[in-house]
Design an enzyme around this catalytic site. Structure first.
Site, PDB file in Angstrom:
ATOM      1  N   LYS A 136      45.434 -26.295  36.340  1.00 36.61           N
ATOM      2  CA  LYS A 136      44.409 -26.127  35.309  1.00 36.61           C
ATOM      3  C   LYS A 136      45.109 -26.031  33.960  1.00 36.61           C
ATOM      4  O   LYS A 136      45.732 -25.017  33.635  1.00 36.61           O
ATOM      5  CB  LYS A 136      43.584 -24.871  35.589  1.00 36.61           C
ATOM      6  CG  LYS A 136      42.469 -24.646  34.597  1.00 36.61           C
ATOM      7  CD  LYS A 136      41.476 -23.643  35.141  1.00 36.61           C
ATOM      8  CE  LYS A 136      40.274 -23.473  34.243  1.00 36.61           C
ATOM      9  NZ  LYS A 136      40.582 -22.834  32.961  1.00 36.61           N
ATOM     10  N   GLU A 150      42.737 -32.817  28.973  1.00 38.08           N
ATOM     11  CA  GLU A 150      43.008 -31.654  28.141  1.00 38.08           C
ATOM     12  C   GLU A 150      44.044 -32.005  27.070  1.00 38.08           C
ATOM     13  O   GLU A 150      45.021 -32.683  27.358  1.00 38.08           O
ATOM     14  CB  GLU A 150      43.534 -30.535  29.057  1.00 38.08           C
ATOM     15  CG  GLU A 150      43.430 -29.157  28.485  1.00 38.08           C
ATOM     16  CD  GLU A 150      42.140 -28.431  28.902  1.00 38.08           C
ATOM     17  OE1 GLU A 150      41.245 -29.037  29.512  1.00 38.08           O
ATOM     18  OE2 GLU A 150      42.061 -27.233  28.582  1.00 38.08           O
ATOM     19  N   ARG A 174      34.805 -31.009  24.026  1.00 44.71           N
ATOM     20  CA  ARG A 174      33.724 -30.572  24.909  1.00 44.71           C
ATOM     21  C   ARG A 174      32.522 -30.063  24.108  1.00 44.71           C
ATOM     22  O   ARG A 174      31.383 -30.231  24.500  1.00 44.71           O
ATOM     23  CB  ARG A 174      34.238 -29.463  25.831  1.00 44.71           C
ATOM     24  CG  ARG A 174      33.258 -29.076  26.905  1.00 44.71           C
ATOM     25  CD  ARG A 174      33.851 -28.050  27.848  1.00 44.71           C
ATOM     26  NE  ARG A 174      33.761 -26.699  27.328  1.00 44.71           N
ATOM     27  CZ  ARG A 174      34.190 -25.609  27.960  1.00 44.71           C
ATOM     28  NH1 ARG A 174      34.774 -25.722  29.141  1.00 44.71           N
ATOM     29  NH2 ARG A 174      34.067 -24.422  27.419  1.00 44.71           N
ATOM     30  N   LYS A 229      42.177 -18.440  39.395  1.00 45.56           N
ATOM     31  CA  LYS A 229      42.857 -17.806  38.270  1.00 45.56           C
ATOM     32  C   LYS A 229      44.022 -16.982  38.782  1.00 45.56           C
ATOM     33  O   LYS A 229      44.035 -16.524  39.913  1.00 45.56           O
ATOM     34  CB  LYS A 229      41.887 -16.906  37.517  1.00 45.56           C
ATOM     35  CG  LYS A 229      40.705 -17.669  36.933  1.00 45.56           C
ATOM     36  CD  LYS A 229      41.069 -18.414  35.677  1.00 45.56           C
ATOM     37  CE  LYS A 229      40.799 -17.534  34.487  1.00 45.56           C
ATOM     38  NZ  LYS A 229      40.727 -18.306  33.236  1.00 45.56           N
ATOM     39  N   CYS A 250      18.321  10.588  52.867  1.00 44.87           N
ATOM     40  CA  CYS A 250      17.161  11.146  53.575  1.00 44.87           C
ATOM     41  C   CYS A 250      17.522  11.770  54.914  1.00 44.87           C
ATOM     42  O   CYS A 250      16.644  12.267  55.619  1.00 44.87           O
ATOM     43  CB  CYS A 250      16.116  10.069  53.783  1.00 44.87           C
ATOM     44  SG  CYS A 250      16.625   8.838  54.989  1.00 44.87           S
ATOM     45  N   LEU A 303      42.610 -11.844  29.678  1.00 48.68           N
ATOM     46  CA  LEU A 303      42.275 -10.891  30.734  1.00 48.68           C
ATOM     47  C   LEU A 303      41.205  -9.911  30.256  1.00 48.68           C
ATOM     48  O   LEU A 303      40.228  -9.646  30.945  1.00 48.68           O
ATOM     49  CB  LEU A 303      43.541 -10.138  31.160  1.00 48.68           C
ATOM     50  CG  LEU A 303      43.423  -9.314  32.435  1.00 48.68           C
ATOM     51  CD1 LEU A 303      43.103 -10.204  33.629  1.00 48.68           C
ATOM     52  CD2 LEU A 303      44.718  -8.552  32.695  1.00 48.68           C
ATOM     53  N   CYS A 318      20.077   2.565  56.980  1.00 47.68           N
ATOM     54  CA  CYS A 318      19.129   3.665  57.054  1.00 47.68           C
ATOM     55  C   CYS A 318      17.771   3.071  57.418  1.00 47.68           C
ATOM     56  O   CYS A 318      17.252   2.231  56.692  1.00 47.68           O
ATOM     57  CB  CYS A 318      19.031   4.398  55.720  1.00 47.68           C
ATOM     58  SG  CYS A 318      17.600   5.502  55.672  1.00 47.68           S
TER      59      CYS A 318
HETATM   60  N1  LIG Z   1      40.789 -14.426  24.558  1.00 46.13           N
HETATM   61  C1  LIG Z   1      39.580 -14.693  24.120  1.00 46.13           C
HETATM   62  O1  LIG Z   1      39.084 -14.133  23.166  1.00 46.13           O
HETATM   63  C2  LIG Z   1      38.770 -15.718  24.839  1.00 46.13           C
HETATM   64  C3  LIG Z   1      37.514 -16.096  24.360  1.00 46.13           C
HETATM   65  C4  LIG Z   1      36.790 -17.063  25.034  1.00 46.13           C
HETATM   66  C5  LIG Z   1      37.317 -17.645  26.190  1.00 46.13           C
HETATM   67  N2  LIG Z   1      38.538 -17.256  26.636  1.00 46.13           N
HETATM   68  C6  LIG Z   1      39.083 -17.837  27.858  1.00 46.13           C
HETATM   69  O2  LIG Z   1      38.588 -19.127  28.087  1.00 46.13           O
HETATM   70  C7  LIG Z   1      38.238 -19.292  29.435  1.00 46.13           C
HETATM   71  C8  LIG Z   1      36.796 -19.717  29.572  1.00 46.13           C
HETATM   72  O3  LIG Z   1      36.662 -20.878  28.922  1.00 46.13           O
HETATM   73  P1  LIG Z   1      36.065 -22.230  29.451  1.00 46.13           P
HETATM   74  O4  LIG Z   1      34.604 -22.121  29.492  1.00 46.13           O
HETATM   75  O5  LIG Z   1      36.675 -23.287  28.641  1.00 46.13           O
HETATM   76  O6  LIG Z   1      36.414 -22.394  30.869  1.00 46.13           O
HETATM   77  P2  LIG Z   1      37.373 -22.410  32.024  1.00 46.13           P
HETATM   78  O7  LIG Z   1      38.530 -21.520  31.847  1.00 46.13           O
HETATM   79  O8  LIG Z   1      36.532 -22.167  33.163  1.00 46.13           O
HETATM   80  O9  LIG Z   1      37.889 -23.876  32.051  1.00 46.13           O
HETATM   81  C9  LIG Z   1      37.053 -24.959  32.260  1.00 46.13           C
HETATM   82  C10 LIG Z   1      37.723 -26.119  31.676  1.00 46.13           C
HETATM   83  O10 LIG Z   1      38.936 -26.348  32.303  1.00 46.13           O
HETATM   84  C11 LIG Z   1      39.269 -27.663  32.036  1.00 46.13           C
HETATM   85  N3  LIG Z   1      40.321 -28.077  32.989  1.00 46.13           N
HETATM   86  C12 LIG Z   1      41.635 -27.829  32.817  1.00 46.13           C
HETATM   87  N4  LIG Z   1      42.358 -28.347  33.812  1.00 46.13           N
HETATM   88  C13 LIG Z   1      41.500 -28.952  34.643  1.00 46.13           C
HETATM   89  C14 LIG Z   1      41.671 -29.677  35.848  1.00 46.13           C
HETATM   90  N5  LIG Z   1      42.874 -29.841  36.412  1.00 46.13           N
HETATM   91  N6  LIG Z   1      40.579 -30.168  36.459  1.00 46.13           N
HETATM   92  C15 LIG Z   1      39.357 -29.985  35.913  1.00 46.13           C
HETATM   93  N7  LIG Z   1      39.144 -29.302  34.765  1.00 46.13           N
HETATM   94  C16 LIG Z   1      40.202 -28.783  34.123  1.00 46.13           C
HETATM   95  C17 LIG Z   1      37.959 -28.399  32.062  1.00 46.13           C
HETATM   96  O11 LIG Z   1      37.894 -29.307  31.006  1.00 46.13           O
HETATM   97  C18 LIG Z   1      36.925 -27.342  31.816  1.00 46.13           C
HETATM   98  O12 LIG Z   1      36.233 -27.574  30.635  1.00 46.13           O
HETATM   99  C19 LIG Z   1      38.438 -17.985  30.116  1.00 46.13           C
HETATM  100  O13 LIG Z   1      39.575 -18.063  30.935  1.00 46.13           O
HETATM  101  C20 LIG Z   1      38.643 -16.996  28.997  1.00 46.13           C
HETATM  102  O14 LIG Z   1      39.616 -16.048  29.320  1.00 46.13           O
HETATM  103  C21 LIG Z   1      39.257 -16.322  25.995  1.00 46.13           C
HETATM  104 ZN   LIG Z   2      17.780   7.078  53.997  1.00 51.99          ZN
END
Ligand SMILES: NC(=O)c1ccc[n+]([C@@H]2O[C@H](COP(=O)([O-])OP(=O)(O)OC[C@H]3O[C@@H](n4cnc5c(N)ncnc54)[C@H](O)[C@@H]3O)[C@@H](O)[C@H]2O)c1
Ligand SMILES: [Zn+2]
EC number: 6.5.1.2
Length: 612
Positions: free
Chosen positions: A110, A155, A126, A267, A358, A33, A371
């Site tokens: 997800k 995944e 990936r 989300k 204004c 978050l 405006c």
């Molecule tokens: N806490 C931290 O320090 C930190 C740091 C970096 C990222 N994050 C977290 O990671 C996330 C961002 O990472 P991201 O770029 O991997 O992306 P994302 O959360 O947007 O997830 C994208 C990935 O979800 C996967 N996925 C899972 N279920 C799926 C489904 N049913 N259908 C299709 N795809 C599916 C896909 O492979 C895709 O690569 C954010 O939520 C962020 O909070 C946290």
């Molecule tokens: Zn104005």
């Protein structure tokens, strides 16, 4: 944290890189978050920042690299019902344009693990989206490929109930265990047991339970759908993924470097809190829109003290009863400034009659107050700020500087570009700053700048950088002020409303555009092939290719695009030509005949292209 300066932005991006690396290596330093909030903060400050334009990379040292046949992308995020509704509307609009009625949507859970791709031989992570790491040794170590090998993207996860029962005290997140298994040569005791219990799996997305239905139902029943799907899987989840099912719609929507436009992650909701509206402040935007911000009784929400809440426009206040004294529930999820989630007690809002900047009498247009004064200082300053920020080739023109310039009467570009060092001194700027500002004026004119930046910098509604680029792939910059809505609409992706807004905006900004061109800016034209002259038979024509062609259909489409045609994937009212190869479906032909589309054989088409 002070993040309103360029160094602040660079620092924020560097912190994100650092947190991302820690997260991808299985040792996150902050919560998701918090991380998402930082990402959205960066987006708010600089939407086009490179960090936001690509997939967040992961690294596994010592593993062989594998280039993915198609990039593996991240997802766009929807945090609220409104976000999801906007996504559904975008898909529908695109679907309608290519003649797909009522497109089908799909939702899958997800999974929150490590993304991978299994083609049956190569199993890769990936990586940075383009290039991943070969990790098929994970299967040898005991990871279970659910449904068998070769099922595409999915995944790597740990079964949730197993994790909760055996590992929760030892690992912060199941992903950390998965990363450990994939990256290390030998696995530790805990991982060994989890692997032996069959609790570490690669789950292809194709194996996931799914909901399918129409867009309205998706938006209306989002929570129920999510709850039902979540109950069906025993894996750690991070929301849901919603997507368009139709292949043509997907192809037509395409992707950015970061995500597929036809897919979005829903989300989990952020935290909510209750508070009261104490005041409504009205702000004047660049295009003259006067919009409200709610000032609320200070309240704490996901670790921050909240005093201001987004309120969109005057219509939003009226429809929801958001006046002083209203009691509201607010939600903070992805974005920095919270939104109104629900109204507990409504209070009638009072709308201003005059512009706060204004004092001109405001006009009502739909949900918005406007405006009408062309010399409104608030609008002028923001228009100038937008110009310099979008051109991005000369610093120094911050809000405070521009306010002082506008107050001295230099409130439009035509005047600003006549300013020299002496003029700045007369406005009260110090000698060093005056010389810097004069140089910046010169630099912004002499440093090269892409034509689409230049066009977007004018700040016409409907002409952001993306749309400017698309427009300039079809027309020259000099032509833009004279375009009709019809010509703009003929470009794929431009609807009626945008086209009109561009034409209206150009009536106002066209003279400035010409004036700026006369000053001799160094403009780099958009490289893409322009449709040849209007006499070219395919320029601006909508065309659909169907059936089996002598050459490949892709090659025909590619060639048509190069000739300036707009290639559609299905026939609709806009289609000029349906080009048929062998084995064309009867339904497609019937539809084309009904609409009155010209139907050509492949040979007839080739003759037409050759100008015969
Ligand atoms: N806490 C931290 O320090 C930190 C740091 C970096 C990222 N994050 C977290 O990671 C996330 C961002 O990472 P991201 O770029 O991997 O992306 P994302 O959360 O947007 O997830 C994208 C990935 O979800 C996967 N996925 C899972 N279920 C799926 C489904 N049913 N259908 C299709 N795809 C599916 C896909 O492979 C895709 O690569 C954010 O939520 C962020 O909070 C946290
Ligand atoms: Zn104005």
């Amino acid at each position: 944290m002070n993040i309103n300066t360029d160094t602040g932005i660079a620092e924020l991006a560097a912190r994100l890189e650092h947190y991302n690396a820690a997260y991808r290596s299985g040792a996150p330093e902050i919560s998701d978050l918090e991380y998402d909030l930082l990402v959205e903060t960066l987006r708010g400050l600089e939407p086009e920042h490179p960090f936001l334009q690509r997939v967040e990379p992961e690294e596994f040292s010592g593993r062989p690299e594998v280039r993915h046949p198609q990039p593996m992308l991240s997802t766009e995020k929807a945090y609220t019902r409104e976000d999801l509704a906007r996504f559904v509307a975008r898909v529908r609009k695109e679907a309608e344009e290519i003649g797909v009625l009522n497109p089908l949507f799909r939702v899958t859970p997800k999974l929150d693990g490590l993304a991978g791709r299994d083609d049956g031989t190569v199993f890769a992570t990936r990586g940075n989206g383009e290039v991943g790491y070969e990790v098929s040794s994970a299967f040898a170590k005991g990871m279970v490929p659910e449904g068998g090998r070769g099922l595409g993207m999915g995944e790597m996860v740990v079964v949730r109930s197993y994790f909760d029962a055996h590992l929760a005290g030892k690992f912060e997140h199941p992903r950390n265990l998965v990363v450990g298994i994939v990256s290390a040569d030998t696995v530790n005791e805990d991982a060994r047991r989890a692997l032996d219990a069959g609790a570490v799996r690669f789950v292809p997305y194709a194996m996931l339970p799914r909901w399918e239905g129409d867009g309205d139902e998706l938006v209306r029943c989002m929570e129920d759908i999510a709850e039902e799907l979540a109950a069906e899987v025993d894996y750690p989840l991070d929301g849901m993924v919603a997507e368009a099912v139709d292949e043509d719609v997907r192809r037509s929507m395409g992707a950015t470097n970061h995500h597929h436009r036809w897919q979005i992650a829903i989300k989990r909701k952020g935290d909510t809190a209750r508070t009261t509206v104490e005041d409504v402040v009205w702000q004047v935007g660049r295009t003259g829109k006067v919009t409200p911000v709610l000032c609320v009784a200070a309240t704490s929400l996901s670790g921050a003290t909240i005093r201001r809440v987004t309120a969109h426009n005057a219509g939003f206040l009226e429809k929801n009863g958001l006046g002083v004294g209203a009691e509201i529930e607010i939600i903070r999820s992805g974005e920095v400034i919270p939104k109104v989630e629900a109204v507990v007690h409504a209070a009638a809002p009072e709308l201003p009659a005059e512009c706060p900047s204004c004092a001109a009498k405001l006009i009502r247009e739909g949900d918005f107050l406007l405006c009408p004064d062309e010399h409104c200082p608030a609008q002028a300053v923001q228009a100038l700020e937008h110009w310099f920020k979008t051109l991005g080739n000369a610093d120094w023109f911050g809000r405070k500087t521009l306010e002082r310039m506008a107050a001295a009467g230099y409130d439009e570009l035509e005047k600003v570009y006549e300013l020299g060092e002496e003029d700045f001194r007369r406005m009260g700027f110090g000698p060093v700053q005056s010389s810097n500002l004069a140089e910046a004026v010169l630099l912004s004119r002499t440093r090269p700048v892409e034509d689409w930046r230049f066009l977007a910098a004018l700040g016409v509604e409907g002409l952001g950088t993306g749309d400017s680029r698309r427009l300039l792939e079809n027309f020259r910059l000099e032509e833009v002020p004279d375009l009709t809505a019809e010509r703009i609409e003929a470009i794929h992706g431009f609807g009626n409303v945008t086209a009109r807004s561009i034409v209206d905006g150009m009536k106002r900004r066209g003279p400035t555009l010409r004036h700026m061109l006369d000053l001799g800016f160094r403009i780099l034209p958009t490289g893409a092939a322009r449709p040849a002259d209007a006499a070219a038979p395919m320029a601006g024509k909508h065309v659909v290719f169907t059936g089996k062609m002598t050459a490949s259909r892709e090659a025909m489409q590619e060639q048509a695009r190069a000739l300036g045609a707009l290639v559609q994937s299905a026939v609709n009212a806009k289609t000029d030509y349906l080009v048929c190869g062998e084995k064309v479906g009867a339904a497609k032909l019937a539809k084309a005949r009904q609409i009155g589309t010209r139907i050509l054989t492949e040979q007839e088409y080739l003759a037409l292209v050759d100008g015969k």
